[in-house]
Design a protein around this motif. Structure first.
Motif, PDB file in Angstrom:
ATOM      1  N   ILE A 124       4.056  -0.502  -8.222  1.00  0.00           N
ATOM      2  CA  ILE A 124       4.568  -0.865  -7.252  1.00  0.00           C
ATOM      3  C   ILE A 124       5.232  -2.399  -7.330  1.00  0.00           C
ATOM      4  O   ILE A 124       6.376  -2.561  -7.112  1.00  0.00           O
ATOM      5  CB  ILE A 124       3.746  -0.877  -5.932  1.00  0.00           C
ATOM      6  N   VAL A 125       4.426  -3.214  -7.934  1.00  0.00           N
ATOM      7  CA  VAL A 125       5.227  -4.601  -8.248  1.00  0.00           C
ATOM      8  C   VAL A 125       6.544  -4.380  -9.024  1.00  0.00           C
ATOM      9  O   VAL A 125       7.296  -4.784  -8.663  1.00  0.00           O
ATOM     10  CB  VAL A 125       4.091  -5.465  -8.988  1.00  0.00           C
ATOM     11  N   GLU A 126       6.305  -3.498 -10.039  1.00  0.00           N
ATOM     12  CA  GLU A 126       7.505  -3.005 -11.063  1.00  0.00           C
ATOM     13  C   GLU A 126       8.492  -2.399  -9.927  1.00  0.00           C
ATOM     14  O   GLU A 126       9.834  -2.883 -10.428  1.00  0.00           O
ATOM     15  CB  GLU A 126       6.855  -2.104 -11.897  1.00  0.00           C
ATOM     16  N   LEU A 127       8.361  -1.623  -9.138  1.00  0.00           N
ATOM     17  CA  LEU A 127       9.227  -1.021  -8.490  1.00  0.00           C
ATOM     18  C   LEU A 127      10.057  -2.071  -7.335  1.00  0.00           C
ATOM     19  O   LEU A 127      11.165  -1.744  -6.894  1.00  0.00           O
ATOM     20  CB  LEU A 127       8.769   0.094  -7.898  1.00  0.00           C
ATOM     21  N   VAL A 168      11.545 -11.875  -4.883  1.00  0.00           N
ATOM     22  CA  VAL A 168       9.816 -12.000  -4.379  1.00  0.00           C
ATOM     23  C   VAL A 168       9.154 -12.338  -5.236  1.00  0.00           C
ATOM     24  O   VAL A 168       8.859 -12.132  -6.581  1.00  0.00           O
ATOM     25  CB  VAL A 168       9.570 -10.419  -4.022  1.00  0.00           C
ATOM     26  N   PRO A 169       8.370 -13.578  -4.947  1.00  0.00           N
ATOM     27  CA  PRO A 169       7.354 -14.278  -5.753  1.00  0.00           C
ATOM     28  C   PRO A 169       6.113 -13.195  -6.312  1.00  0.00           C
ATOM     29  O   PRO A 169       5.873 -12.405  -5.734  1.00  0.00           O
ATOM     30  CB  PRO A 169       6.777 -15.356  -5.064  1.00  0.00           C
ATOM     31  N   LYS A 170       6.022 -13.565  -7.723  1.00  0.00           N
ATOM     32  CA  LYS A 170       5.130 -12.391  -8.177  1.00  0.00           C
ATOM     33  C   LYS A 170       3.899 -12.356  -7.414  1.00  0.00           C
ATOM     34  O   LYS A 170       3.164 -11.364  -7.153  1.00  0.00           O
ATOM     35  CB  LYS A 170       4.740 -12.889  -9.763  1.00  0.00           C
ATOM     36  N   ASP A 171       3.229 -13.438  -7.117  1.00  0.00           N
ATOM     37  CA  ASP A 171       1.824 -13.393  -6.502  1.00  0.00           C
ATOM     38  C   ASP A 171       1.818 -12.697  -4.991  1.00  0.00           C
ATOM     39  O   ASP A 171       1.164 -12.055  -4.723  1.00  0.00           O
ATOM     40  CB  ASP A 171       1.305 -14.723  -6.201  1.00  0.00           C
ATOM     41  N   GLU A 172       3.346 -12.875  -4.385  1.00  0.00           N
ATOM     42  CA  GLU A 172       3.329 -12.189  -3.236  1.00  0.00           C
ATOM     43  C   GLU A 172       3.608 -10.540  -3.274  1.00  0.00           C
ATOM     44  O   GLU A 172       3.021  -9.695  -2.586  1.00  0.00           O
ATOM     45  CB  GLU A 172       4.540 -12.685  -2.353  1.00  0.00           C
ATOM     46  N   ALA A 173       4.212 -10.165  -4.460  1.00  0.00           N
ATOM     47  CA  ALA A 173       4.524  -8.780  -4.511  1.00  0.00           C
ATOM     48  C   ALA A 173       3.141  -8.213  -4.890  1.00  0.00           C
ATOM     49  O   ALA A 173       2.869  -7.139  -4.741  1.00  0.00           O
ATOM     50  CB  ALA A 173       5.379  -8.720  -5.803  1.00  0.00           C
TER      51      ALA A 173
END
Ligand code: HEC
Length: 107
Positions: free
Chosen positions: A67-70, A91-96
């Motif tokens: 999902i992060v990837e998408l 979108v910041p990685k930790d938030e994603a």
């Protein structure tokens, strides 16, 4: 006066939505979804511009990493009949990751 009517309508609308909603979005997640504009196009239970997060999980059974990837690289071909989701590189990685960890809990 106009404002009062508008706010009454708003309250009624929120009450109706709350009564119908089956999925309670945790407040910290809701904040992230709001901040990152996801809520403009997605709801947990119902189709909006994009598919409901529940439907995403029912159909695709993703892992959180996917999902992060998408979020960064959507694949519109996964959802025929929908407009393409724009990539959201801001979108910041930790938030994603937090959003994805919540989406995978939906069934
Ligand atoms: C402008 C509207 C819009 C916004 C904003 C948006 N989405 Fe989407 N999203 C869509 C649409 C439309 C689809 C289905 C078509 C596609 O995947 O391109 C989709 C698909 C998805 C999918 C399924 C991907 C797949 O390939 O199965 C996920 C997960 C998702 N969005 C999560 C998010 C998250 C998390 C955010 C916020 C960070 C977000 N979206 C913001 C419109 C949006």
């Amino acid at each position: 006066m106009k404002k009062t009517i508008l706010s009454l309508l708003f309250v009624a609308g929120v009450a109706a939505t709350t009564a119908k909603a089956q999925t309670k979005i945790p407040p910290d997640i809701e904040k992230l979804l709001q901040k990152n504009t996801c809520l403009a196009c997605h709801k947990a239970d119902t189709k909006l511009v994009g598919p409901a997060y529940k439907e995403v999980m029912q159909k695709k059974k993703y892992k959180a990493e996917q999902i992060v990837e998408l979020i960064y690289k959507p694949k519109p071909s996964n959802w025929p009949g929908y407009p393409a989701m724009a990539a959201l590189p801001q979108v910041p990685k930790d938030e994603a990751k937090k959003i994805a960890d919540w989406i995978v809990t939906l069934k």
